[in-house]
Enzyme design. Structure first.
Site, PDB file in Angstrom:
ATOM      1  N   ASP A  54      11.098   3.740   5.018  1.00 41.69           N
ATOM      2  CA  ASP A  54      10.207   3.101   5.829  1.00 41.69           C
ATOM      3  C   ASP A  54       8.992   4.293   6.135  1.00 41.69           C
ATOM      4  OD1 ASP A  54       9.694   1.078   8.023  1.00 41.69           O
ATOM      5  OD2 ASP A  54       9.055   2.888   8.732  1.00 41.69           O
ATOM      6  N   TYR A  59       1.310   7.954   9.331  1.00 42.24           N
ATOM      7  CA  TYR A  59       2.478   8.907   9.173  1.00 42.24           C
ATOM      8  C   TYR A  59       1.760  10.095   8.412  1.00 42.24           C
ATOM      9  CZ  TYR A  59       5.978   5.604  11.180  1.00 42.24           C
ATOM     10  OH  TYR A  59       6.510   4.543  11.760  1.00 42.24           O
ATOM     11  N   LYS A  84       3.026   0.390   6.549  1.00 37.79           N
ATOM     12  CA  LYS A  84       2.711  -0.466   7.641  1.00 37.79           C
ATOM     13  C   LYS A  84       0.922  -0.128   7.683  1.00 37.79           C
ATOM     14  CE  LYS A  84       6.704   0.814  10.306  1.00 37.79           C
ATOM     15  NZ  LYS A  84       6.860   2.294   9.679  1.00 37.79           N
ATOM     16  N   HIS A 117       1.299  -2.752  11.975  1.00 41.96           N
ATOM     17  CA  HIS A 117       2.006  -1.722  12.764  1.00 41.96           C
ATOM     18  C   HIS A 117       2.098  -1.910  14.280  1.00 41.96           C
ATOM     19  CE1 HIS A 117       2.946   2.900  12.438  1.00 41.96           C
ATOM     20  NE2 HIS A 117       3.749   2.283  13.152  1.00 41.96           N
TER      21      HIS A 117
END
Length: 283
Positions: A54, A59, A84, A117
């Site tokens: 994931d 990120y 996401k 998200h």
């Protein structure tokens, strides 16, 4: 399957999503992991036996994650990859562009699960965004689509006004924030609940005295007890670590089972304490 140090042979169970796709119930998350470190951590996770990974655009480690996936030698169909869409990419056209960019960074032709998200309700774009997700799903480029951090109100709007019911709602979920109402709504709609921050890092959860006797009774760590609790509730769970020994520890959660009194003791730990932002207001 892999043989763990205890001598057990373990296969991570799958959950069946509402579109018939299957997803490993235990996966590996890379939140707050730098790109180069993500490549090493994901490689270690795959070597341990994880097959669900994931990540997310925000990120900033999709490239490193993709390098690990491609370098693993594991067949693509044996992997389950989630990423996401970030808040500033919401909207129909911008969501489609953002998805293309995520695929390019991952070096993949499709993802197994694509999530909005956050609802970012103040932007009022998540329904337009969901329509873009439905196109990606119809085109087969996202094998399943879902949401993350969606509240009762936001999830209900997507279900009521969309054509496709989300497969997953990924939410902050741990013994201090058990989200019973939202989990019940997910179940009612046929949406699988997935837990982020399942170990409640930063709250002292793993040193809570309620967990110590349960861990001792099973010869396990508090982290393993909490992950086992999630699994027995039916949650999909994605613990994160960059330490190989901890990655392996978090995977070794299938050789024991919590009793009903132990599950009740963990249920009593719920305090409604959040680690992350309030999804109703975060944009």
């Amino acid at each position: 399957m892999r043989r763990l140090p205890r001598g057990e042979i373990v296969a991570v169970p799958d959950v069946t999503l509402n579109n018939g796709a299957t997803m490993p119930q235990l996966g590996f998350g890379v939140f707050q992991v730098a790109d180069d470190e993500a490549e090493r951590a994901v490689t270690a996770a795959l070597e341990t036996g994880y097959r669900s990974i994931d990540t997310a655009r925000i990120y900033q480690n999709e490239r490193g994650t993709g390098r690990a996936l491609r370098g693993s030698g594991i067949a693509r169909e044996d992997l389950f990859v989630t990423t996401k869409l970030w808040n500033d990419d919401q909207g129909y056209d911008s969501a489609l562009r953002a998805f293309d960019a995520s695929l390019e960074r991952l070096g993949l032709d499709y993802v197994d699960l694509y999530l909005i998200h956050w609802p970012a309700a103040a932007r009022n774009l998540y329904l337009d965004t969901w329509r873009a997700f439905e196109k990606l799903y119809a085109d087969g480029r996202a094998k399943a689509i879902g949401v993350s951090n969606f509240t009762v109100e936001a999830l209900t709007k997507v279900v009521d006004e969309g054509e496709v019911v989300p497969a997953v709602n990924q939410i902050e979920l741990h013994p201090y924030l058990q989200q019973e109402e939202l989990r019940a709504l997910d179940a009612r709609y046929g949406v699988h609940t997935e837990a982020w921050s399942p170990l409640g890092q930063g709250q002292g959860l793993l040193s809570d005295p309620a967990l110590a006797p349960i861990a001792e009774a099973h010869g396990r760590t508090p982290a393993q007890v909490v992950l086992r609790w999630h699994l027995q509730l039916g949650n999909v769970v994605i613990p994160k670590s960059v330490t190989p020994s901890r990655i392996a520890e978090n995977f070794d959660v299938f050789g024991f089972e919590l009793t009903e009194p132990e599950i009740a003791a963990i249920a009593a730990m719920d305090s409604g304490t959040r680690l992350g932002p309030d999804p109703a207001t975060f944009s």
